[in-house]
Design a protein around this motif. Structure first.
Motif, PDB file in Angstrom:
ATOM      1  N   PRO A   1       0.810  -1.233   0.000  1.00 22.29           N
ATOM      2  CA  PRO A   1       0.000   0.000   0.000  1.00 22.29           C
ATOM      3  C   PRO A   1       0.843   1.283   0.000  1.00 22.29           C
ATOM      4  CG  PRO A   1       0.017  -0.973   2.173  1.00 22.29           C
ATOM      5  CD  PRO A   1       0.891  -1.859   1.325  1.00 22.29           C
ATOM      6  N   LEU A   2       1.668   1.435  -1.047  1.00 24.24           N
ATOM      7  CA  LEU A   2       2.597   2.573  -1.100  1.00 24.24           C
ATOM      8  C   LEU A   2       1.868   3.915  -1.252  1.00 24.24           C
ATOM      9  CD1 LEU A   2       5.259   1.134  -3.579  1.00 24.24           C
ATOM     10  CD2 LEU A   2       5.563   1.509  -1.115  1.00 24.24           C
ATOM     11  N   LEU A   3       0.654   3.890  -1.800  1.00 27.59           N
ATOM     12  CA  LEU A   3      -0.041   5.155  -2.080  1.00 27.59           C
ATOM     13  C   LEU A   3      -1.283   5.341  -1.207  1.00 27.59           C
ATOM     14  CD1 LEU A   3       0.328   5.393  -5.974  1.00 27.59           C
ATOM     15  CD2 LEU A   3       1.787   6.372  -4.184  1.00 27.59           C
ATOM     16  N   GLU A   4      -1.243   4.718  -0.028  1.00 25.11           N
ATOM     17  CA  GLU A   4      -2.359   4.855   0.905  1.00 25.11           C
ATOM     18  C   GLU A   4      -2.607   6.341   1.202  1.00 25.11           C
ATOM     19  OE1 GLU A   4      -1.761   2.362   4.277  1.00 25.11           O
ATOM     20  OE2 GLU A   4      -3.916   2.051   4.451  1.00 25.11           O
ATOM     21  N   GLY A   5      -3.863   6.749   1.184  1.00 24.55           N
ATOM     22  CA  GLY A   5      -4.193   8.150   1.495  1.00 24.55           C
ATOM     23  C   GLY A   5      -4.134   9.068   0.293  1.00 24.55           C
ATOM     24  N   LYS A   6      -3.666   8.559  -0.852  1.00 32.40           N
ATOM     25  CA  LYS A   6      -3.592   9.403  -2.061  1.00 32.40           C
ATOM     26  C   LYS A   6      -4.840   9.192  -2.919  1.00 32.40           C
ATOM     27  CE  LYS A   6       0.730  10.778  -1.411  1.00 32.40           C
ATOM     28  NZ  LYS A   6       1.059  12.141  -1.043  1.00 32.40           N
ATOM     29  N   LEU A   7      -5.226  10.269  -3.612  1.00 31.90           N
ATOM     30  CA  LEU A   7      -6.444  10.232  -4.417  1.00 31.90           C
ATOM     31  C   LEU A   7      -6.142  10.634  -5.866  1.00 31.90           C
ATOM     32  CD1 LEU A   7      -9.521   9.779  -4.234  1.00 31.90           C
ATOM     33  CD2 LEU A   7      -9.760  12.184  -3.604  1.00 31.90           C
ATOM     34  N   LEU A   8      -6.568   9.773  -6.795  1.00 29.43           N
ATOM     35  CA  LEU A   8      -6.391  10.031  -8.231  1.00 29.43           C
ATOM     36  C   LEU A   8      -7.728  10.458  -8.846  1.00 29.43           C
ATOM     37  CD1 LEU A   8      -4.530   7.747 -10.750  1.00 29.43           C
ATOM     38  CD2 LEU A   8      -6.894   8.303 -11.197  1.00 29.43           C
TER      39      LEU A   8
ATOM     40  N   PHE B   1      -2.531  -6.191 -20.132  1.00 29.87           N
ATOM     41  CA  PHE B   1      -2.289  -6.387 -18.691  1.00 29.87           C
ATOM     42  C   PHE B   1      -1.141  -5.499 -18.213  1.00 29.87           C
ATOM     43  CE2 PHE B   1       0.492  -8.110 -15.468  1.00 29.87           C
ATOM     44  CZ  PHE B   1      -0.360  -8.042 -14.376  1.00 29.87           C
ATOM     45  N   ASN B   2      -0.100  -5.380 -19.047  1.00 30.22           N
ATOM     46  CA  ASN B   2       1.089  -4.629 -18.625  1.00 30.22           C
ATOM     47  C   ASN B   2       0.790  -3.172 -18.297  1.00 30.22           C
ATOM     48  OD1 ASN B   2       2.689  -6.886 -18.876  1.00 30.22           O
ATOM     49  ND2 ASN B   2       3.327  -6.425 -20.981  1.00 30.22           N
ATOM     50  N   GLY B   3      -0.368  -2.686 -18.726  1.00 30.73           N
ATOM     51  CA  GLY B   3      -0.765  -1.328 -18.351  1.00 30.73           C
ATOM     52  C   GLY B   3      -0.852  -1.152 -16.842  1.00 30.73           C
ATOM     53  N   VAL B   4      -1.150  -2.216 -16.120  1.00 31.83           N
ATOM     54  CA  VAL B   4      -1.311  -2.081 -14.667  1.00 31.83           C
ATOM     55  C   VAL B   4       0.047  -1.864 -13.976  1.00 31.83           C
ATOM     56  CG1 VAL B   4      -2.201  -3.120 -12.555  1.00 31.83           C
ATOM     57  CG2 VAL B   4      -3.484  -3.353 -14.696  1.00 31.83           C
ATOM     58  N   PRO B   5       1.027  -2.785 -14.105  1.00 28.36           N
ATOM     59  CA  PRO B   5       2.298  -2.522 -13.412  1.00 28.36           C
ATOM     60  C   PRO B   5       3.003  -1.256 -13.891  1.00 28.36           C
ATOM     61  CG  PRO B   5       2.484  -4.454 -14.855  1.00 28.36           C
ATOM     62  CD  PRO B   5       1.030  -4.102 -14.771  1.00 28.36           C
ATOM     63  N   VAL B   6       2.877  -0.950 -15.183  1.00 24.95           N
ATOM     64  CA  VAL B   6       3.559   0.250 -15.697  1.00 24.95           C
ATOM     65  C   VAL B   6       2.930   1.509 -15.096  1.00 24.95           C
ATOM     66  CG1 VAL B   6       3.909   1.633 -17.784  1.00 24.95           C
ATOM     67  CG2 VAL B   6       4.421  -0.812 -17.799  1.00 24.95           C
ATOM     68  N   ARG B   7       1.602   1.535 -15.015  1.00 25.59           N
ATOM     69  CA  ARG B   7       0.950   2.732 -14.459  1.00 25.59           C
ATOM     70  C   ARG B   7       1.170   2.804 -12.949  1.00 25.59           C
ATOM     71  NH1 ARG B   7      -2.909   1.753 -19.275  1.00 25.59           N
ATOM     72  NH2 ARG B   7      -2.251   3.501 -20.580  1.00 25.59           N
ATOM     73  N   MET B   8       1.318   1.634 -12.300  1.00 26.32           N
ATOM     74  CA  MET B   8       1.698   1.645 -10.878  1.00 26.32           C
ATOM     75  C   MET B   8       3.043   2.321 -10.698  1.00 26.32           C
ATOM     76  SD  MET B   8       1.023  -2.185  -9.588  1.00 26.32           S
ATOM     77  CE  MET B   8      -0.324  -2.480  -8.523  1.00 26.32           C
ATOM     78  N   ALA B   9       4.001   1.920 -11.525  1.00 24.87           N
ATOM     79  CA  ALA B   9       5.351   2.492 -11.410  1.00 24.87           C
ATOM     80  C   ALA B   9       5.301   4.003 -11.622  1.00 24.87           C
ATOM     81  CB  ALA B   9       6.281   1.835 -12.430  1.00 24.87           C
ATOM     82  N   LEU B  10       4.504   4.440 -12.582  1.00 26.98           N
ATOM     83  CA  LEU B  10       4.400   5.876 -12.862  1.00 26.98           C
ATOM     84  C   LEU B  10       3.744   6.614 -11.690  1.00 26.98           C
ATOM     85  CD1 LEU B  10       4.725   8.195 -14.953  1.00 26.98           C
ATOM     86  CD2 LEU B  10       2.354   7.741 -15.598  1.00 26.98           C
ATOM     87  N   LEU B  11       2.666   6.047 -11.154  1.00 32.81           N
ATOM     88  CA  LEU B  11       1.977   6.709 -10.038  1.00 32.81           C
ATOM     89  C   LEU B  11       2.891   6.812  -8.829  1.00 32.81           C
ATOM     90  CD1 LEU B  11      -1.555   5.063 -10.420  1.00 32.81           C
ATOM     91  CD2 LEU B  11      -0.933   7.442 -10.903  1.00 32.81           C
ATOM     92  N   GLU B  12       3.652   5.755  -8.600  1.00 38.59           N
ATOM     93  CA  GLU B  12       4.587   5.776  -7.467  1.00 38.59           C
ATOM     94  C   GLU B  12       5.680   6.825  -7.706  1.00 38.59           C
ATOM     95  OE1 GLU B  12       4.919   4.895  -4.497  1.00 38.59           O
ATOM     96  OE2 GLU B  12       7.080   5.162  -4.231  1.00 38.59           O
ATOM     97  N   MET B  13       6.117   6.930  -8.927  1.00 39.55           N
ATOM     98  CA  MET B  13       7.147   7.924  -9.257  1.00 39.55           C
ATOM     99  C   MET B  13       6.627   9.353  -9.030  1.00 39.55           C
ATOM    100  SD  MET B  13       8.913   8.164 -12.954  1.00 39.55           S
ATOM    101  CE  MET B  13      10.220   9.273 -13.386  1.00 39.55           C
TER     102      MET B  13
END
Ligand code: NCD
Length: 310
Positions: free
Chosen positions: A45-52, A293-305
């Protein structure tokens, strides 16, 4: 674990020019590490509390849902603009005013809009990071990131590939962003399109030598490592008759691929209409569902960045 945002990096992603070569490698490496989280096998849960804020002014299935999946798998939350008919857009609210609201509600907004340049316009109006999820016939950089991730996974490298980009190269924003990115990896690019849908000069002007234009696939198919197929973008044609003239210009079937290299991989941002026959799905060439499917991990990496704490 994913890296924090490099100091000084733009917090918006509007075109691939907003990312350095190191940013791209970092994102792809982070995405590879996040695959088990994307599958839901690991809780992170690296982005807990964040809102997109998902701001889609045009239809979307994969892009909107994979951003939402990515955010929620990382413990964050999402609000959606929802159907345009039920938002104040139908009352005539401007994009500027809508985005100013979202700027106050969310920590990051993902924007898809029919007008080219809308993402940059929104970024100029907002303090939160804006991610361009498609601006008319302009750019679609997060699709390109997942395309690059897929190419690296499928072919083991990004450098020096021979790539065919086929279909609607004029109005297709995915290929505008992808061609710019592939140029960084010394790709030999073949643009295959009806003359009226050729790659725009504003895109080719930025490319180094090493690309060529074609109207048929046969002549170059045997050389290709990768074939990127796109839908004819019906909604962008000012005149329906022009669309009718090119609709169905290319249909790739298992038979079409007879002379392809065994390693050839076919990518498509989806949705497909009739560009790829379903019998291709059963060949070793089809990589488009893994790509989606790869859209999910790639967009995770971007959101975390963009949102992760350092
Ligand atoms: C693409 C788009 O919206 O540009 N779709 C997507 O994001 N996967 C391609 C298309 O609509 O043809």
């Amino acid at each position: 674990m994913p890296r924090p945002l490099a100091k000084g990096m733009s917090k918006d992603l509007i075109t691939m020019d907003d990312l350095s070569d190191d940013d791209i490698v970092g994102l792809l490496d982070d995405a590879a590490r996040l695959v088990p989280v994307a599958h839901g096998d690991v809780h992170l849960p690296l982005l807990e509390g964040k809102l997109l804020g998902n701001m889609f002014f045009e239809p979307s299935t994969r892009t909107r849902m994979s951003f939402e999946t990515a955010m929620k798998r990382l413990g964050g939350n999402v609000i959606n603009l929802g159907a345009l008919a039920s938002s104040s857009v139908s009352k005539g609210e401007t994009l500027y005013d809508t985005m100013r609201m979202v700027d106050g509600y969310c920590d990051l907004a993902v924007l898809r809009h029919p007008r080219q340049g809308a993402a940059q316009y929104a970024a100029d109006a907002c303090t939160i990071p804006i991610v361009n999820a498609g601006d008319g016939a302009g750019h679609h950089p997060t699709q390109t990131l997942l395309d690059l991730f897929t190419i690296r996974e499928e072919l083991g490298k990004l450098e020096g590939l021979t790539v065919g980009l086929l279909g609607d190269l004029r109005y297709g924003r995915t290929v505008h962003s992808l061609a710019a990115a592939l140029a960084r990896y010394d790709a030999t690019m073949h643009f295959i399109a009806p003359k009226s849908l050729a790659m725009p000069r504003r895109v080719t002007a930025e490319l180094p030598d090493g690309w060529s234009a074609h109207t048929t696939l046969d002549e170059i198919l045997p050389e290709l490592d990768l074939l990127y197929v796109t839908r004819i973008q019906k909604e962008r044609f000012p005149d329906p008759e022009d669309y009718a003239r090119v609709a169905g210009a290319y249909t790739i079937s298992a038979e079409t691929l007879r002379d392809a290299k065994p390693v050839l991989r076919i990518l498509h941002p989806l949705p497909r209409v009739n560009e790829i026959a379903t019998d291709v799905d059963d060949t070793g060439h089809a990589a488009y569902f893994r790509q989606a499917f790869n859209g999910v991990p790639v967009r995770m990496a971007l959101l975390e960045m963009l949102l992760g704490s350092d």
